[in-house]
Design a protein around this motif. Structure first.
Motif, PDB file in Angstrom:
ATOM      1  N   VAL A 189       0.845  -1.200   0.000  1.00 20.00           N
ATOM      2  CA  VAL A 189       0.000   0.000   0.000  1.00 20.00           C
ATOM      3  C   VAL A 189       0.880   1.249   0.000  1.00 20.00           C
ATOM      4  CG1 VAL A 189      -1.845   1.249   1.170  1.00 20.00           C
ATOM      5  CG2 VAL A 189      -1.785  -1.274   1.250  1.00 20.00           C
ATOM      6  N   ALA A 190       0.929   1.937  -1.127  1.00 17.98           N
ATOM      7  CA  ALA A 190       1.657   3.197  -1.228  1.00 17.98           C
ATOM      8  C   ALA A 190       0.744   4.345  -0.815  1.00 17.98           C
ATOM      9  CB  ALA A 190       2.156   3.403  -2.654  1.00 17.98           C
ATOM     10  N   THR A 191       1.355   5.491  -0.502  1.00 18.94           N
ATOM     11  CA  THR A 191       0.592   6.655  -0.045  1.00 18.94           C
ATOM     12  C   THR A 191       1.077   7.917  -0.758  1.00 18.94           C
ATOM     13  OG1 THR A 191       2.013   7.449   1.744  1.00 18.94           O
ATOM     14  CG2 THR A 191       0.633   5.550   2.232  1.00 18.94           C
ATOM     15  N   ASP A 192       0.478   9.032  -0.376  1.00 19.05           N
ATOM     16  CA  ASP A 192       0.854  10.316  -0.975  1.00 19.05           C
ATOM     17  C   ASP A 192       2.207  10.814  -0.489  1.00 19.05           C
ATOM     18  OD1 ASP A 192      -0.349  12.422   1.456  1.00 19.05           O
ATOM     19  OD2 ASP A 192      -1.127  10.391   1.296  1.00 19.05           O
TER      20      ASP A 192
ATOM     21  N   HIS B  94      -1.890  -1.060  -4.124  1.00 22.93           N
ATOM     22  CA  HIS B  94      -2.927  -0.093  -3.785  1.00 22.93           C
ATOM     23  C   HIS B  94      -2.296   1.259  -3.467  1.00 22.93           C
ATOM     24  CE1 HIS B  94      -4.903  -3.958  -2.898  1.00 22.93           C
ATOM     25  NE2 HIS B  94      -6.051  -3.335  -3.115  1.00 22.93           N
ATOM     26  N   PHE B  95      -3.115   2.300  -3.552  1.00 22.78           N
ATOM     27  CA  PHE B  95      -2.722   3.643  -3.134  1.00 22.78           C
ATOM     28  C   PHE B  95      -3.790   4.159  -2.183  1.00 22.78           C
ATOM     29  CE2 PHE B  95      -2.787   8.223  -3.255  1.00 22.78           C
ATOM     30  CZ  PHE B  95      -1.453   8.605  -3.357  1.00 22.78           C
ATOM     31  N   VAL B  96      -3.385   4.541  -0.984  1.00 20.89           N
ATOM     32  CA  VAL B  96      -4.309   5.062   0.027  1.00 20.89           C
ATOM     33  C   VAL B  96      -3.720   6.357   0.572  1.00 20.89           C
ATOM     34  CG1 VAL B  96      -5.381   4.645   2.283  1.00 20.89           C
ATOM     35  CG2 VAL B  96      -5.144   2.762   0.652  1.00 20.89           C
TER      36      VAL B  96
ATOM     37  N   ASP C 130      -9.382  -2.138  -0.807  1.00 24.08           N
ATOM     38  CA  ASP C 130     -10.048  -1.446  -1.928  1.00 24.08           C
ATOM     39  C   ASP C 130     -10.999  -0.355  -1.436  1.00 24.08           C
ATOM     40  OD1 ASP C 130      -8.787  -2.941  -3.880  1.00 24.08           O
ATOM     41  OD2 ASP C 130     -10.466  -4.347  -4.147  1.00 24.08           O
ATOM     42  N   HIS C 131     -11.618  -0.599  -0.293  1.00 26.38           N
ATOM     43  CA  HIS C 131     -12.592   0.352   0.249  1.00 26.38           C
ATOM     44  C   HIS C 131     -11.956   1.712   0.550  1.00 26.38           C
ATOM     45  CE1 HIS C 131     -16.216   1.672   2.340  1.00 26.38           C
ATOM     46  NE2 HIS C 131     -15.479   2.013   3.388  1.00 26.38           N
ATOM     47  N   PHE C 132     -10.653   1.715   0.822  1.00 29.09           N
ATOM     48  CA  PHE C 132      -9.956   2.954   1.174  1.00 29.09           C
ATOM     49  C   PHE C 132      -9.059   3.466   0.042  1.00 29.09           C
ATOM     50  CE2 PHE C 132     -10.877   0.736   5.094  1.00 29.09           C
ATOM     51  CZ  PHE C 132     -11.351   1.738   5.928  1.00 29.09           C
ATOM     52  N   ALA C 133      -8.911   2.670  -0.998  1.00 27.58           N
ATOM     53  CA  ALA C 133      -7.944   2.991  -2.050  1.00 27.58           C
ATOM     54  C   ALA C 133      -8.511   3.954  -3.081  1.00 27.58           C
ATOM     55  CB  ALA C 133      -7.489   1.709  -2.734  1.00 27.58           C
ATOM     56  N   GLN C 134      -7.604   4.580  -3.801  1.00 22.33           N
ATOM     57  CA  GLN C 134      -7.992   5.444  -4.904  1.00 22.33           C
ATOM     58  C   GLN C 134      -6.967   5.322  -6.035  1.00 22.33           C
ATOM     59  OE1 GLN C 134      -7.412   9.133  -2.350  1.00 22.33           O
ATOM     60  NE2 GLN C 134      -6.625   9.920  -4.294  1.00 22.33           N
ATOM     61  N   GLN C 135      -7.305   5.887  -7.175  1.00 25.68           N
ATOM     62  CA  GLN C 135      -6.429   5.832  -8.343  1.00 25.68           C
ATOM     63  C   GLN C 135      -5.833   7.222  -8.556  1.00 25.68           C
ATOM     64  OE1 GLN C 135      -6.187   2.796 -10.006  1.00 25.68           O
ATOM     65  NE2 GLN C 135      -4.474   3.596 -11.183  1.00 25.68           N
TER      66      GLN C 135
END
Length: 387
Positions: free
Chosen positions: A138-141, A195-197, A225-230
């Motif tokens: 899970v990568a992030t900003d 994923h990206f969250v 997936d519920h918290f992820a975005q593209q």
């Protein structure tokens, strides 16, 4: 905190360097050297190995979460500890350090229970090895990923020649040779992350994961997936230059790669191209040639075969059999920090193919042995890497 995995909340060794939290059937492993950007000490590696082994056999444990404390997930292996210990003892200390690390990487790659790695902040070198082999990344900003080993006189190990060689086109060669820094959106786009969250949603994601009582990967994936975005790629992303990367980094030698980049630079005013050329010309010539060959071989090898090959190379490097670039890079970048390494040989033309070949050979020393990884089987089938 969970007991070690059974006595007090730490994973053994230097007791507080890896913390373990238990919530139902979930175990959270916390890398706990925030002042050192969570670089992996020998004690941390041994502690993590112990956790992986114990939790895999414990039917009550169904999911692992791994994260770092502070502003980094993990900035790599503790190379300075390694270099000092080799100086004080012998190269054998370094060989044992990397043997344990590569065994941990192999365990993660072939683990029968899902591992969710929360990649906040810096993820470099050995930090990639303990996370990117797991099922969910899970990568992030605020994620910053890199494999900067060619600037250190080393090579991207920890199974990186497996996961980088599977990136789109010749992007893996670019990332490995040029020490490219990727953000979270780039990690997701190229496949290093699943994923990206957004970082401010990670606490909610963790709470949801801790409530799971299953090793079912679809259930874990659905929760993330519920918290992820593209996310969108930035305009200056290297992935927007994949055509140039494929044209240049598909060449068969490092000399040809640099020459092709220079041809591109002569017809295109692009700071990215100039910066890439500059990095390659400052990196260890020996490391560049070893790394290119390793990535190319990794394309057709299993993760175990990649780790086996990387272990031979890193042992030659720490022994200084053919070059002292590993020690010179660590001196210039990590110890003295003058950032002026004196590579030997100093240029690519003097790194002959027969010498490169030697790095991939067995070491003729009665104290040394190959990396012999165990067969990993679940219900009679050999477990494959998840990437």
């Amino acid at each position: 905190m969970a007991s070690l995995p059974a006595t007090g909340g730490a994973a053994g060794g230097d007791s507080d360097q890896v913390l373990v939290e238990a919530h139902g059937s979930t175990r959270t492993l916390i890398l706990n050297r925030p002042n050192q950007l969570n670089v992996l000490s020998s004690a941390m590696i041994k502690g993590l190995l112990r956790c992986f082994i114990v939790f895999e056999k414990d039917d009550r444990v169904k999911l692992l979460i791994m994260k770092g404390k502070g502003r980094a997930f993990c900035a790599g292996g503790d190379v300075t500890e390694c270099v000092r210990s080799i100086h004080n003892e012998s190269w054998k200390w370094g060989a044992d350090f990397f043997r344990d690390l590569y065994l941990l990487n192999y365990m993660s790659a072939t683990y029968i229970k899902p591992q969710v790695s929360l990649l906040t902040g810096i993820v470099m070198g050995g930090g990639a090895g303990v996370s990117l082999h797991g099922r969910f990344r899970v990568a992030t900003d605020n994620t910053v990923f890199a494999m900067p080993e060619t600037a250190l006189g080393s090579l991207p190990g920890v199974g990186a020649t497996y996961f980088l060689s599977r990136l789109p086109g010749f992007y893996g060669e670019y990332v490995a040779l040029a020490g490219a820094r990727l953000d979270g959106a780039e990690m997701l786009a190229c496949g290093l992350a699943t994923h990206f969250v957004q970082s401010n949603r990670l606490p909610l994601l963790q709470e949801s994961l801790k409530k799971l009582d299953t090793s079912n990967t679809f259930a874990v994936c659905s929760t993330i997936d519920h918290f992820a975005q593209q996310p969108s790629l930035k305009e200056n992303s290297s992935l927007n230059r994949l055509e140039i990367i494929n044209k240049c980094f598909s060449k068969s030698t490092v000399e040809e790669i640099i020459s092709t980049l220079e041809q591109v630079a002569s017809n295109l005013a692009d700071e990215w191209v100039a910066r890439t050329i500059q990095y390659l010309k400052k990196a260890s010539p020996t490391s560049l040639k070893i790394t290119l060959r390793s990535i190319r071989e990794g394309r057709t090898q299993t993760v175990g075969e990649c780790l086996h090959r990387e272990y031979r190379v890193i042992c030659h490097l720490i022994r200084g059999d053919f070059s002292r670039d590993f020690y010179e890079g660590c001196r210039a970048i990590l110890l003295d920090k003058d950032r002026r390494p004196k590579w030997m040989p100093p240029n690519l033309e003097q790194v002959h193919e027969e010498v490169v070949e030697e790095y991939f050979s067995r070491i003729d020393d009665p104290q040394w042995e190959d990396l012999n990884l165990p067969d990993r089987r679940s219900h009679g089938r050999i477990i494959e890497s998840k990437i």
